[in-house]
Design an enzyme around this catalytic site. Structure first.
Site, mmCIF file in Angstrom:
data_model
loop_
_atom_site.group_PDB
_atom_site.id
_atom_site.type_symbol
_atom_site.label_atom_id
_atom_site.label_comp_id
_atom_site.label_asym_id
_atom_site.label_seq_id
_atom_site.Cartn_x
_atom_site.Cartn_y
_atom_site.Cartn_z
ATOM 1 N N LYS A 15 -14.241 -20.301 -5.150
ATOM 2 C CA LYS A 15 -12.997 -19.810 -5.753
ATOM 3 C C LYS A 15 -13.008 -18.289 -5.791
ATOM 4 O O LYS A 15 -14.051 -17.630 -5.730
ATOM 5 C CB LYS A 15 -12.811 -20.355 -7.172
ATOM 6 C CG LYS A 15 -13.938 -19.997 -8.163
ATOM 7 C CD LYS A 15 -13.819 -18.630 -8.813
ATOM 8 C CE LYS A 15 -14.947 -18.366 -9.811
ATOM 9 N NZ LYS A 15 -14.955 -16.971 -10.311
ATOM 10 N N PRO A 98 -22.649 -17.953 -1.520
ATOM 11 C CA PRO A 98 -23.751 -17.149 -2.067
ATOM 12 C C PRO A 98 -23.825 -17.278 -3.584
ATOM 13 O O PRO A 98 -22.807 -17.444 -4.260
ATOM 14 C CB PRO A 98 -23.396 -15.719 -1.635
ATOM 15 C CG PRO A 98 -21.915 -15.738 -1.415
ATOM 16 C CD PRO A 98 -21.595 -17.115 -0.913
ATOM 17 N N ASP A 140 -16.423 -22.199 -15.143
ATOM 18 C CA ASP A 140 -15.646 -22.437 -13.925
ATOM 19 C C ASP A 140 -15.536 -23.914 -13.562
ATOM 20 O O ASP A 140 -14.704 -24.287 -12.735
ATOM 21 C CB ASP A 140 -16.270 -21.687 -12.741
ATOM 22 C CG ASP A 140 -16.170 -20.181 -12.879
ATOM 23 O OD1 ASP A 140 -15.232 -19.715 -13.552
ATOM 24 O OD2 ASP A 140 -17.028 -19.470 -12.319
#
Length: 281
Positions: A15, A98, A140
């Site tokens: 995101k 990452p 999140d």
């Protein structure tokens, strides 16, 4: 997708926070935010294989991290109490997102585990119940369970679908890991941004990130990457960093920027999504 050894593959997209404002600090120490969350096609793949002995096994945990601390393992453990039968699972993570980048990779992996195992184990939890459970794992996680581009409030668990124009993104990761805890406890962090009255993609522009100034001060490498990307257009940091990004209207424009910055930094070219790939499974 089924693998020969019985594993099944599931997507876990990243995101971007196209806008992020901190509207206050809560009594429990957490912060209230308002943010535009956008899904992108940069994604991990979560491989799952069911077990009937109640064991949860994470085959490739992050180096130096016990499997019990991994968000994906914790997500499976959290759901076990709702399973109708003794349930276990084996987990493999193929990481392309990452870590420590503000892209939500670990949270997305955990959300995918919750979504799949809720079905496999016949837990029967509603989306709202999964969101509430996921919030205990990370701020999140609720967004990835929600599964659509969204305007988020609260600690990220109050979500409303938001229409975001189709865009391409160039994402740059500077060679540094940003401590989210350090940023949220920093005395210079803006914590009193005004709440939005009519939050739409257009009304919230120009976009900003209330954590950006503090991160730039504490991590000059992020500032340098931001400055480089700003040469090509409006740039912004996502989440608490370290990644910065710029948006383009078409792939060719984005690719031209990507070619330039990828000589200097770890960089990614990504297309915006309107919904989580899980919704098409």
């Amino acid at each position: 997708m089924n693998i020969a050894d019985g594993r099944q593959a599931f997507p876990a997209p990243a995101k971007l926070n196209l806008d992020l404002r901190i509207t206050g600090r809560r009594e429990d120490g957490y912060h209230n935010i308002e943010s535009i969350f956008c899904l992108i096609d940069l994604q991990d793949t979560v491989y799952l294989k069911s077990r009937d002995d109640g064991k949860i096994i994470l085959h490739n945990p992050v180096d130096g991290m016990p499997q019990e601390a991994d968000l994906s393992y914790r997500a499976a453990s959290l759901l076990q109490k709702y399973a109708r039968n003794p349930a276990g699972v084996e987990i493999w993570l193929d990481k392309k997102i990452p870590t420590g980048a503000g892209l939500g990779g670990g949270s997305s992996d955990a959300a995918t585990v919750l979504l799949v195992l809720n079905r496999w184990w016949q837990c029967g939890l509603t989306q709202r119940q999964l969101i509430d459970s996921g919030a205990a794992l990370g701020a999140d996680v609720p967004f990835f369970i929600f599964g659509k581009n969204a305007f988020a409030r609260g600690i990220g668990d109050r979500l409303d679908e938001m229409d975001i124009p189709k865009q391409w993104y160039v994402i740059v990761k500077p060679p540094v890991h940003v401590s989210t805890a350090k940023i949220f406890t920093h005395e210079g962090l803006t914590r009193n941004s005004a709440s939005s009255i009519m939050p739409t993609f257009q009304n919230l522009q120009p976009f900003r990130n209330d954590m950006q100034a503090v991160v730039f001060k504490e991590y000059p490498e992020v500032w340098k990457a931001y400055s480089e990307l700003s040469r090509y257009g409006f740039a912004l940091m996502t989440g608490s960093g370290a990644c910065v990004f710029t948006a383009c209207q078409d792939r060719n424009s984005a690719y031209n920027i990507y070619r330039q910055v990828s000589d200097l930094y770890e960089a990614y070219l990504a297309e915006g999504l309107s919904k989580h790939p899980w919704l098409s499974v």
